[in-house]
Design a protein around this motif. Structure first.
Motif, mmCIF file in Angstrom:
data_model
loop_
_atom_site.group_PDB
_atom_site.id
_atom_site.type_symbol
_atom_site.label_atom_id
_atom_site.label_comp_id
_atom_site.label_asym_id
_atom_site.label_seq_id
_atom_site.Cartn_x
_atom_site.Cartn_y
_atom_site.Cartn_z
ATOM 1 N N MET A 1 0.849 -1.191 0.000
ATOM 2 C CA MET A 1 0.000 0.000 0.000
ATOM 3 C C MET A 1 0.882 1.237 0.000
ATOM 4 O O MET A 1 1.921 1.283 0.644
ATOM 5 N N ASN A 2 0.459 2.249 -0.737
ATOM 6 C CA ASN A 2 1.197 3.500 -0.829
ATOM 7 C C ASN A 2 1.120 4.252 0.502
ATOM 8 O O ASN A 2 0.033 4.608 0.948
ATOM 9 N N PRO A 3 2.268 4.486 1.184
ATOM 10 C CA PRO A 3 2.237 5.118 2.514
ATOM 11 C C PRO A 3 1.538 6.475 2.527
ATOM 12 O O PRO A 3 0.820 6.798 3.479
ATOM 13 N N GLU A 4 1.734 7.267 1.485
ATOM 14 C CA GLU A 4 1.089 8.582 1.433
ATOM 15 C C GLU A 4 -0.427 8.449 1.345
ATOM 16 O O GLU A 4 -1.177 9.160 2.010
ATOM 17 N N LEU A 5 -0.874 7.483 0.547
ATOM 18 C CA LEU A 5 -2.309 7.284 0.387
ATOM 19 C C LEU A 5 -2.933 6.641 1.623
ATOM 20 O O LEU A 5 -4.102 6.869 1.922
ATOM 21 N N VAL A 6 -2.144 5.833 2.344
ATOM 22 C CA VAL A 6 -2.632 5.246 3.596
ATOM 23 C C VAL A 6 -2.985 6.344 4.597
ATOM 24 O O VAL A 6 -3.914 6.210 5.399
ATOM 25 N N GLY A 7 -2.261 7.452 4.544
ATOM 26 C CA GLY A 7 -2.544 8.572 5.434
ATOM 27 C C GLY A 7 -3.960 9.090 5.297
ATOM 28 O O GLY A 7 -4.531 9.636 6.252
ATOM 29 N N ARG A 8 -4.543 8.915 4.127
ATOM 30 C CA ARG A 8 -5.942 9.339 3.934
ATOM 31 C C ARG A 8 -6.883 8.521 4.819
ATOM 32 O O ARG A 8 -7.903 9.036 5.294
ATOM 33 N N ILE A 9 -6.539 7.233 5.012
ATOM 34 C CA ILE A 9 -7.385 6.384 5.846
ATOM 35 C C ILE A 9 -7.309 6.852 7.293
ATOM 36 O O ILE A 9 -8.333 6.939 7.982
ATOM 37 N N ASN A 10 -6.099 7.148 7.773
ATOM 38 C CA ASN A 10 -5.943 7.697 9.123
ATOM 39 C C ASN A 10 -6.799 8.940 9.303
ATOM 40 O O ASN A 10 -7.522 9.092 10.300
ATOM 41 N N SER A 11 -6.712 9.832 8.339
ATOM 42 C CA SER A 11 -7.447 11.098 8.418
ATOM 43 C C SER A 11 -8.946 10.865 8.415
ATOM 44 O O SER A 11 -9.699 11.553 9.115
ATOM 45 N N TRP A 12 -9.379 9.896 7.622
ATOM 46 C CA TRP A 12 -10.816 9.570 7.545
ATOM 47 C C TRP A 12 -11.313 9.055 8.887
ATOM 48 O O TRP A 12 -12.365 9.494 9.373
ATOM 49 N N GLN A 13 -10.578 8.147 9.512
ATOM 50 C CA GLN A 13 -10.977 7.649 10.831
ATOM 51 C C GLN A 13 -11.056 8.795 11.845
ATOM 52 O O GLN A 13 -12.004 8.894 12.627
ATOM 53 N N GLN A 14 -10.045 9.655 11.839
ATOM 54 C CA GLN A 14 -10.012 10.746 12.806
ATOM 55 C C GLN A 14 -11.113 11.759 12.540
ATOM 56 O O GLN A 14 -11.712 12.303 13.474
ATOM 57 N N ARG A 15 -11.412 12.006 11.272
ATOM 58 C CA ARG A 15 -12.463 12.968 10.925
ATOM 59 C C ARG A 15 -13.823 12.503 11.440
ATOM 60 O O ARG A 15 -14.613 13.308 11.948
ATOM 61 N N TYR A 16 -14.103 11.197 11.317
ATOM 62 C CA TYR A 16 -15.374 10.678 11.827
ATOM 63 C C TYR A 16 -15.490 10.902 13.336
ATOM 64 O O TYR A 16 -16.574 11.183 13.849
ATOM 65 N N ALA A 17 -14.369 10.772 14.040
ATOM 66 C CA ALA A 17 -14.384 11.014 15.486
ATOM 67 C C ALA A 17 -14.487 12.504 15.789
ATOM 68 O O ALA A 17 -15.279 12.920 16.646
ATOM 69 N N ASP A 18 -13.722 13.332 15.084
ATOM 70 C CA ASP A 18 -13.722 14.781 15.327
ATOM 71 C C ASP A 18 -15.087 15.401 15.048
ATOM 72 O O ASP A 18 -15.507 16.347 15.729
ATOM 73 N N GLN A 19 -15.785 14.876 14.042
ATOM 74 C CA GLN A 19 -17.098 15.410 13.673
ATOM 75 C C GLN A 19 -18.233 14.770 14.472
ATOM 76 O O GLN A 19 -19.398 15.027 14.183
ATOM 77 N N ARG A 20 -17.886 13.974 15.448
ATOM 78 C CA ARG A 20 -18.864 13.308 16.314
ATOM 79 C C ARG A 20 -19.866 12.462 15.516
ATOM 80 O O ARG A 20 -21.031 12.367 15.851
ATOM 81 N N LYS A 21 -19.366 11.849 14.463
ATOM 82 C CA LYS A 21 -20.165 10.863 13.747
ATOM 83 C C LYS A 21 -20.026 9.500 14.429
ATOM 84 O O LYS A 21 -21.021 8.839 14.708
ATOM 85 N N TYR A 22 -18.779 9.097 14.661
ATOM 86 C CA TYR A 22 -18.493 7.909 15.440
ATOM 87 C C TYR A 22 -17.726 8.331 16.691
ATOM 88 O O TYR A 22 -16.957 9.300 16.645
ATOM 89 N N PRO A 23 -17.898 7.603 17.802
ATOM 90 C CA PRO A 23 -17.087 7.924 18.976
ATOM 91 C C PRO A 23 -15.609 7.672 18.699
ATOM 92 O O PRO A 23 -14.734 8.385 19.181
ATOM 93 N N GLY A 24 -15.332 6.652 17.923
ATOM 94 C CA GLY A 24 -13.987 6.264 17.543
ATOM 95 C C GLY A 24 -14.060 4.985 16.738
ATOM 96 O O GLY A 24 -15.151 4.492 16.435
ATOM 97 N N SER A 25 -12.911 4.432 16.384
ATOM 98 C CA SER A 25 -12.918 3.214 15.578
ATOM 99 C C SER A 25 -11.542 2.567 15.578
ATOM 100 O O SER A 25 -10.541 3.197 15.928
ATOM 101 N N THR A 26 -11.508 1.302 15.172
ATOM 102 C CA THR A 26 -10.261 0.613 14.868
ATOM 103 C C THR A 26 -10.390 -0.010 13.488
ATOM 104 O O THR A 26 -11.490 -0.424 13.073
ATOM 105 N N LEU A 27 -9.273 -0.079 12.788
ATOM 106 C CA LEU A 27 -9.249 -0.658 11.449
ATOM 107 C C LEU A 27 -7.988 -1.504 11.314
ATOM 108 O O LEU A 27 -6.891 -1.051 11.645
ATOM 109 N N LEU A 28 -8.161 -2.729 10.838
ATOM 110 C CA LEU A 28 -7.054 -3.663 10.659
ATOM 111 C C LEU A 28 -7.109 -4.230 9.243
ATOM 112 O O LEU A 28 -8.170 -4.661 8.785
#
Length: 403
Positions: A1-28
């Protein structure tokens, strides 16, 4: 996986938490058996400021269905039954079945019909339903509180009550998401002579090393058990409700007073709790065609059979009226999960043959054999239709794969 593009997934998880859509999440994510991504974001318990961690326990809800379906197939390969057997061969309470007539407006407007087969139960074409679906039968189920909740046990009693109601339609004529997998859980009990929990433990969880998966929170787990939230003003399980509340993360269940801590119901359709690493072991077993650390849990050819489309076309061609936030066009259904037939018609990046399912608390997993990929996403926000996280996540993961 492209490391730069993987960063988008991190940001997506954090955005859902920051916007109070999800309390949080884990992804494997694992590819070719190797872990290539893990990330935790946000809180598993907002009231106590506890973060999501790798060992966080969650309610898997309908991600239980593929596990129970696997149990059925393990008994099948041992010669216990064939899939065209009527369920009444094992549960006599289903012997004399009736179905609602087309366009019925009352629960007593019925006609005789055939008994659903095990195959129809596995593929949600049996005529059973869920209380949250639209229609006469779901209304009757809701009115009589026929739902396989953790504190509604035992399983045998609820299945017997379910059998007293008519079917929503004649078996095989439509696709409708249903409690059929709970009925199959009871079949497993009758055929094996064990409780469903005991069978899953000895035949699946122990061989795979899924030490923290079961029908109730493990002793001593305490605050590792994540809280459940909803954006709805009313019942978090009212999947088709438009009654949004003022708080996008209203607490509905937490450790210390959860029915999952003292469960009396062993729901094959939605009762399991577990961790992300445990469920990844299950997903990897599917990707590897039944292989586990000590050989094969089940024949590779039976797994192949499970992960094929068992409908005559896609789900949409079966005229579903049931709730589902996943695509129905371009998606077939195997034994316990959805199968991608045409990614373009499903309007979501993926490979033909992807096998997946999710739970009402917005959890999701998929196995992509073409890309040698297994993905498990966990959070605790009900209902799962609240946000389009599943197609977004699939697009992000596929967008990060460059070879």
């Amino acid at each position: 996986m492209n490391p730069e593009l993987v960063g988008r997934i991190n940001s997506w998880q954090q955005r859902y938490a920051d916007q109070r859509k999800y309390p949080g999440s884990t992804l494997l994510i694992r590819r070719g058996g190797e872990e290539i991504y893990f990330h935790a974001a946000g809180m598993r318990n907002m009231e106590e400021n506890l973060p999501y961690t790798r060992d966080t326990l969650v309610r898997l809800y309908s991600m239980t269905k593929p596990v129970t379906s696997l149990a059925v197939m393990m008994l099948l390969e041992r010669g216990a039954f064939h899939l065209d057997a009527p369920v009444s061969d094992f549960l006599p309470e289903f012997s004399s079945m009736r179905a609602l007539i087309p366009a019925a407006t009352a629960i007593d407007q019925t006609e005789p019909c055939q008994v659903p087969t095990l195959h129809q139960l596995l593929t949600h074409t049996s005529g059973l339903s869920y209380p949250f679906n639209p229609g006469v039968l779901p209304q009757a189920m809701a009115g009589e509180d026929i739902l396989f909740k953790p504190d509604h046990g035992p399983l045998s009693s609820m299945v017997a009550r379910l059998a007293e109601l008519p079917l929503a339609f004649k078996p095989g004529s439509r696709w409708e998401y249903s409690v059929a997998t709970d009925v199959l859980g009871r079949v497993v009990e009758v055929v094996s002579g064990k409780t469903l929990g005991s069978f899953l433990s000895s035949e699946i969880f122990e061989p795979l090393g899924m030490a923290e998966t079961g029908f109730q929170v493990p002793d001593g787990a305490g605050s590792r058990f994540a809280s459940l939230y909803t954006p709805l003003a009313g019942d978090a399980m009212a999947l088709n409700s438009a009654d949004s509340g003022n708080d996008s993360l209203r607490l509905t269940d937490s450790h210390g007073n959860s029915p999952f801590e003292q469960a009396s119901m062993q729901s094959g359709g939605g009762g399991l709790v577990g961790t992300i690493d445990d469920y990844m072991v299950f997903a990897e077993m599917l990707r590897q065609r039944g292989r586990c650390k000590d050989g094969f849990l089940i024949s590779p050819y039976v797994i192949d059979f499970m992960m094929q489309n068992h409908l005559s076309g896609d789900i949409a061609s079966m005229g579903p009226s049931s709730f589902a936030e996943q695509p129905m066009e371009g998606m077939g259904f195997g034994l316990g999960g959805a199968v991608v037939l045409n990614p373009a018609r499903a309007r979501c990046p993926g490979s033909i043959g992807d096998f997946s399912w999710g739970g009402i608390a917005s959890t999701f997993f998929w196995v992509d054999r073409k890309l040698d990929l297994s993905v498990v996403f966990l959070t605790q926000l009900a209902p799962s239709s609240s946000y389009p996280s599943r197609p977004e996540l699939k697009a992000l993961v596929h967008g990060a794969i460059t070879d």
